[in-house]
Design an enzyme around this catalytic site. Structure first.
Site, PDB file in Angstrom:
ATOM      1  N   HIS A   1      44.326  45.327  46.009  1.00  0.00           N
ATOM      2  CA  HIS A   1      43.376  44.695  45.100  1.00  0.00           C
ATOM      3  C   HIS A   1      43.553  45.273  43.700  1.00  0.00           C
ATOM      4  CE1 HIS A   1      39.734  43.191  43.285  1.00  0.00           C
ATOM      5  NE2 HIS A   1      39.653  42.336  44.285  1.00  0.00           N
TER       6      HIS A   1
ATOM      7  N   GLY B   1      35.411  38.467  38.638  1.00  0.00           N
ATOM      8  CA  GLY B   1      34.093  38.937  38.206  1.00  0.00           C
ATOM      9  C   GLY B   1      33.741  38.549  36.787  1.00  0.00           C
TER      10      GLY B   1
ATOM     11  N   LYS C   1      33.223  44.416  48.142  1.00  0.00           N
ATOM     12  CA  LYS C   1      33.449  45.508  47.181  1.00  0.00           C
ATOM     13  C   LYS C   1      32.421  46.614  47.449  1.00  0.00           C
ATOM     14  CE  LYS C   1      35.525  42.188  44.102  1.00  0.00           C
ATOM     15  NZ  LYS C   1      35.874  41.784  42.752  1.00  0.00           N
TER      16      LYS C   1
ATOM     17  N   GLU D   1      45.029  36.624  42.958  1.00  0.00           N
ATOM     18  CA  GLU D   1      43.809  36.884  42.189  1.00  0.00           C
ATOM     19  C   GLU D   1      44.167  37.251  40.747  1.00  0.00           C
ATOM     20  OE1 GLU D   1      40.386  38.069  45.054  1.00  0.00           O
ATOM     21  OE2 GLU D   1      41.377  39.882  44.350  1.00  0.00           O
TER      22      GLU D   1
ATOM     23  N   SER E   1      36.302  34.588  40.790  1.00  0.00           N
ATOM     24  CA  SER E   1      35.158  33.736  40.429  1.00  0.00           C
ATOM     25  C   SER E   1      35.125  32.428  41.221  1.00  0.00           C
ATOM     26  CB  SER E   1      35.125  33.462  38.921  1.00  0.00           C
ATOM     27  OG  SER E   1      34.964  34.687  38.212  1.00  0.00           O
TER      28      SER E   1
ATOM     29  N   ASN F   1      34.860  39.578  50.067  1.00  0.00           N
ATOM     30  CA  ASN F   1      35.168  40.973  49.726  1.00  0.00           C
ATOM     31  C   ASN F   1      33.905  41.529  49.082  1.00  0.00           C
ATOM     32  OD1 ASN F   1      36.042  43.409  48.732  1.00  0.00           O
ATOM     33  ND2 ASN F   1      37.450  42.539  47.214  1.00  0.00           N
TER      34      ASN F   1
ATOM     35  N   GLU G   1      41.501  46.060  41.539  1.00  0.00           N
ATOM     36  CA  GLU G   1      40.571  47.166  41.232  1.00  0.00           C
ATOM     37  C   GLU G   1      41.115  48.476  41.792  1.00  0.00           C
ATOM     38  OE1 GLU G   1      37.126  45.258  42.868  1.00  0.00           O
ATOM     39  OE2 GLU G   1      37.195  43.783  41.256  1.00  0.00           O
TER      40      GLU G   1
HETATM   41  P1  13P Z   1      34.737  37.567  42.249  1.00  0.00           P
HETATM   42  O1  13P Z   1      34.680  36.418  43.243  1.00  0.00           O
HETATM   43  O2  13P Z   1      33.467  38.314  42.146  1.00  0.00           O
HETATM   44  O3  13P Z   1      35.333  37.137  40.953  1.00  0.00           O
HETATM   45  O4  13P Z   1      35.787  38.616  42.893  1.00  0.00           O
HETATM   46  C1  13P Z   1      37.018  38.149  43.320  1.00  0.00           C
HETATM   47  C2  13P Z   1      37.704  39.256  44.030  1.00  0.00           C
HETATM   48  O5  13P Z   1      38.126  40.217  43.425  1.00  0.00           O
HETATM   49  C3  13P Z   1      37.826  39.154  45.479  1.00  0.00           C
HETATM   50  O6  13P Z   1      38.670  40.142  45.971  1.00  0.00           O
END
Ligand code: 13P
Length: 250
Positions: A94, A172, A11, A166, A212, A9, A96
């Site tokens: 997600h 992150g 982002k 997640e 992560s 992903n 976010e």
């Molecule tokens: P990270 O791997 O950067 O922690 O992000 C995970 C994520 O949100 C994947 O959708």
């Protein structure tokens, strides 16, 4: 259990002009992977990504879609538009987008149904906050998210859906859930899907862990019986790291 799927992903990272070469790098680095390899990119990178992945083992996904077919939805992108480009997967729900873009369990459900009706594979994200984990309500919260996401979806379609667990506190932050913490929730999600559908359906659904996940911790997480893949943020932006993760999925 479900088919192994490792999905990046991106982002809001990478430029359209970087995409073609980077996808070619991922194709090269992940050659021989025994799992499905997916890169989910920003909308503006999709057409270059699809071009670079054509005829290879890598599939391309979007990071969102709108649940309506067409019309006056300024700035939105429909399932038909994604299909027309050659996109195969689409992320929804997600954390976010739930936090910053008014994504709700209801819109996730509408998006999942729309994606399935157009032949796109939904990657449905769920996960608890640190406060929820500390209050001991992780599984109750996730059960609500999963039940609402799958509402009105029959077993034949449910098998096509990918669930990404997640934990918000692990995204992150460099703080991964331990292998056992991740397995416990993924097993809980599988049991819930067995309740909603049946054992055979639940076994076919791919359940990913995300948060992560990286080249160092992927093997331990992916060795767990109910973790069928990963949704990878930061580590999907470096082809060599991403390739270690796809290599660990077997
Ligand atoms: P990270 O791997 O950067 O922690 O992000 C995970 C994520 O949100 C994947 O959708």
């Amino acid at each position: 259990m479900g088919k192994y799927v490792i999905a990046g992903n991106w982002k809001m990272n990478k430029l359209p002009s970087e995409t073609y070469d980077y996808i070619k790098e991922v194709v090269e680095a992940t050659k021989g992977a025994e799992c499905e390899v997916v890169c989910c990119t920003p909308y503006v990178c999709l057409s270059e990504a699809v071009k670079a992945a054509e005829g290879t083992h890598v599939s391309i996904g979007a990071e969102n879609l709108h649940f309506e077919d067409k019309g006056a939805f300024t700035g939105e992108v429909s399932a038909d538009m994604l299909v027309d480009l050659g996109v195969k997967y689409v992320i929804m729900g997600h954390s976010e987008r739930r936090e910053y873009n008014n994504e709700t369990d209801e819109t996730v459900n509408l998006k999942a149904k729309k994606a399935l009706s157009k032949g796109l594979i939904p990657i449905v994200c769920c996960g608890e906050s640190l406060e929820q984990r500390e209050a001991g309500i992780t599984m109750d919260w996730i059960a609500i998210q999963i039940k609402k996401a799958f509402a009105g979806i029959d077993a034949a379609d449910a098998k096509k859906v990918i669930v990404a667990y997640e934990p918000i506190w692990a995204i992150g932050t460099g703080k991964t859930a331990t292998d056992d913490q991740a397995e416990e929730v993924c097993a809980g999600i599988r049991a819930l899907l067995a309740d909603l559908y049946d054992d055979a359906t639940a076994k076919e659904i791919t359940i990913q862990y995300g948060g992560s996940m990286n080249a160092k911790n992927a093997a331990g997480l992916l060795a767990k019986p109910n973790i069928d893949g990963g949704l990878i943020g930061g580590a999907s932006l470096v082809a060599a790291d991403f390739a270690v993760i796809t290599g660990a999925a077997k």
